[in-house]
Structure formats: C-alpha cells, structure tokens
Design a protein around this motif. Structure first.
Motif, PDB file in Angstrom:
ATOM      1  N   ALA A   1      -2.279  11.819   1.544  1.00 17.89           N
ATOM      2  CA  ALA A   1      -2.149  11.121   2.830  1.00 17.89           C
ATOM      3  C   ALA A   1      -2.391   9.628   2.658  1.00 17.89           C
ATOM      4  CB  ALA A   1      -3.130  11.712   3.846  1.00 17.89           C
ATOM      5  N   SER A   2      -3.401   9.264   1.849  1.00 18.44           N
ATOM      6  CA  SER A   2      -3.691   7.844   1.618  1.00 18.44           C
ATOM      7  C   SER A   2      -2.499   7.146   0.987  1.00 18.44           C
ATOM      8  CB  SER A   2      -4.922   7.705   0.712  1.00 18.44           C
ATOM      9  OG  SER A   2      -6.073   8.231   1.344  1.00 18.44           O
ATOM     10  N   GLU A   3      -1.834   7.815   0.054  1.00 18.75           N
ATOM     11  CA  GLU A   3      -0.659   7.227  -0.576  1.00 18.75           C
ATOM     12  C   GLU A   3       0.478   7.061   0.430  1.00 18.75           C
ATOM     13  OE1 GLU A   3       0.261   9.792  -3.790  1.00 18.75           O
ATOM     14  OE2 GLU A   3      -1.513   9.242  -4.982  1.00 18.75           O
ATOM     15  N   GLU A   4       0.676   8.052   1.285  1.00 18.67           N
ATOM     16  CA  GLU A   4       1.733   7.962   2.291  1.00 18.67           C
ATOM     17  C   GLU A   4       1.425   6.867   3.313  1.00 18.67           C
ATOM     18  OE1 GLU A   4       4.589   9.553   2.318  1.00 18.67           O
ATOM     19  OE2 GLU A   4       4.084  10.593   0.439  1.00 18.67           O
TER      20      GLU A   4
ATOM     21  N   GLN B   1       2.775  -0.806   3.961  1.00 12.27           N
ATOM     22  CA  GLN B   1       3.582  -1.777   3.229  1.00 12.27           C
ATOM     23  C   GLN B   1       4.912  -2.026   3.935  1.00 12.27           C
ATOM     24  OE1 GLN B   1       3.631   0.300  -0.500  1.00 12.27           O
ATOM     25  NE2 GLN B   1       2.009  -0.955  -1.394  1.00 12.27           N
ATOM     26  N   LYS B   2       5.507  -0.950   4.439  1.00  8.27           N
ATOM     27  CA  LYS B   2       6.781  -1.079   5.142  1.00  8.27           C
ATOM     28  C   LYS B   2       6.637  -1.948   6.381  1.00  8.27           C
ATOM     29  CE  LYS B   2      10.053   1.658   7.882  1.00  8.27           C
ATOM     30  NZ  LYS B   2      10.426   3.018   8.365  1.00  8.27           N
ATOM     31  N   TYR B   3       5.623  -1.656   7.197  1.00  9.51           N
ATOM     32  CA  TYR B   3       5.494  -2.390   8.452  1.00  9.51           C
ATOM     33  C   TYR B   3       4.897  -3.779   8.252  1.00  9.51           C
ATOM     34  CZ  TYR B   3       7.079   1.544  11.192  1.00  9.51           C
ATOM     35  OH  TYR B   3       7.857   2.526  11.728  1.00  9.51           O
ATOM     36  N   ASN B   4       4.199  -3.979   7.167  1.00  9.09           N
ATOM     37  CA  ASN B   4       3.733  -5.325   6.851  1.00  9.09           C
ATOM     38  C   ASN B   4       4.919  -6.263   6.625  1.00  9.09           C
ATOM     39  OD1 ASN B   4       1.662  -7.287   6.216  1.00  9.09           O
ATOM     40  ND2 ASN B   4       2.257  -7.045   4.072  1.00  9.09           N
TER      41      ASN B   4
END
Length: 288
Positions: free
Chosen positions: A61-64, A70-73
C-alpha cells in the motif's frame, strides 16, 4: 521492501517422555503441551503468519500511495506556478502570511519583518521520489540586508532514513544588518502571539542544521502554509477586530442610553397627565 518479520516466539524445550517416540513430522512446540495450551500456541503462530501478510500488504500500500502522490505532485505544479504569478501582484503577500501564522510569527522580530517585505516569492519543491526530501526557496528583491536573490534550504533522507539538511550561504550581510546576530530584537504589535521573549531570527533557521529531523519550521512551511497560503494572508487583523468590538460596545451603550432617555420622557409625560387629572378633579369640586 523490508524483510519479512520473523517470529519472536522462542521454541519450546522438549520434556522427557516415555516411548512411543514422537513422529518426525510432529513439532517440538506442540506435541507435549496440554490441549488448551497447544491451541493457544498454534493460534499465536497463526496470528504471526497473518501479521506477516498484513505487513506485506502495508508495504504494498505504501508503494502504491507513493506512486499516486508522485502522480498528483506533477499535476499540481502548473497550478502552483499560476498561483505564484497571481501572488506576485499582491504587495507584501508573504510577509503578511508569515506574520499571521502563529508558529512562524514566533520567530519574527521587527528587523525580520522588515527584511521579509522584500520577499517576493516562496516555493516548495518536493524531490521527484517525494520520500527522499524537499527544498524551500525564498526569492528576494534587492534589499538593504544581504546580496542573495534566493535563499534555499534542503532536507534529505538517506537510504537508511537518517535526516540531514543544507542551505544557501547568506552572502555579505550589509553593515549592521546581520539578522542572525540579532536574536533578541524588540517585539512589535504584530507579534502578540509569540511565546518566547527573545525569539531566534527566521534567518538563523536557514543556517541551523543541528537537528534536521525535528525541523518544525520546515514542516510548517511545506505542509501547512504552502498548500494554502491564502488562508493565512486573509486572517483578519487583531487590531481591526478589537476596534470593531469597541465600536459595537459603544453602539450598545448609546442604544441603552437612548432607551433610558425615552423611558424618562415617558415617565415625565405620565406625571404631567396625573397632574392634569388632579387639577381637573379639584376644579370640579369647587364648581360643586
């Protein structure tokens, strides 16, 4: 990914026993225990196995979550840029924001606030993988304090998770303007929320790397101010609030005075009516 957590259960020592000998496939931890204890031991071992699966899912879950962050950043960056362009049109936006923030204002003396009037832009940049750290940039117009156009402070986490920080060297403080040596500045009315009588300068923070893992100011700027600085810029001025409160009190007192005066007038009219009534009765008595 962290290695699978090993069971902390100590193996049970084998108790002496008469034949028949135990079968090879039987475990030492359960073959000689009473039924109730055996069930508990097996339950604990199964719980440990289940917990390992939970830990594995938590790591997944932490990896997901990191991928989503990262995507929304990246998606937020154009909006941060647009916001910075709009903020640039508002004089003293950032100094007002910092003065209105209770934790940041605790670090601001009079000279700090004067220097921050030359602050034109603040930028927070999270590193591409996010979890390894971030950087805070302060952009300044030409000012009477130092020559830097940008002051930056970076926070890093190495592979072992140990924090560290580094920052821009503040170049050539102008004569008598070194704010890192003026930590006992006189407080002004904008710093009523401060709890320390002699706060350290905000500019001392740029040069302090003693405890990067407990840098509260960096976390406040990154996680509280940067996501929405407008909420602190728009905090109403305490003096205005107090002035409005005094005006409201004056209006209430005037209203009460008006009511009292009207009451006195009404009582006077009633007295006059009573006097006229008594005079009328006396005149009627004389006529009789």
């Amino acid at each position: 990914m962290a290695p699978k957590r090993q069971s902390s259960l100590a193996p049970q020592t084998k108790k002496p026993r008469l034949p028949p000998a135990p079968k090879p496939e039987e475990t030492l931890t359960s073959q000689h225990l009473p039924k109730g204890e055996k069930e508990q031991q097996e339950a604990i071992e199964h719980i440990d196995e289940v917990q390992n699966e939970i830990d594995r899912l938590n790591e997944q879950a932490s990896e997901e979550i990191l991928k989503v962050e990262q995507k929304y950043n990246k998606l937020r960056q154009p909006f941060f840029q647009k916001r910075s362009e709009l903020i640039a049109k508002i004089p003293n936006f950032w100094v007002t924001t910092f003065v209105n923030h209770p934790q940041v204002s605790a670090l601001l003396g009079e000279e700090d606030e004067e220097a921050l009037h030359y602050l034109t832009r603040v930028k927070v940049i999270e590193f591409e993988d996010i979890k390894s750290g971030y950087r805070i940039d302060f952009y300044f117009d030409e000012n009477p304090y130092f020559e830097n156009k940008v002051l930056s402070k970076e926070f890093h986490l190495n592979e072992s998770g140990d924090p560290s920080s580094k920052s821009t060297e503040i170049k050539k403080w102008k004569s008598g303007k070194d704010l890192t040596k003026c930590s006992s500045q006189t407080q002004n009315k904008a710093s009523r929320k401060r709890q320390h009588e002699e706060p350290e300068s905000l500019f001392t923070w740029f040069t302090d790397h003693s405890d990067a893992g407990a840098d509260e100011l960096g976390e406040v700027i990154k996680d509280d101010i940067w996501p929405n600085p407008l909420q602190y810029y728009l905090v109403p001025d305490m003096d205005d609030e107090e002035g409005e409160g005094e005006e409201d009190d004056d209006e209430e007192e005037e209203g009460l005075e008006d009511i009292d005066e009207e009451g006195d007038e009404d009582e006077g009219e009633e007295d006059e009516d009573d006097d006229e009534g008594e005079e009328g009765e006396e005149n009627e008595g004389e006529d009789d």
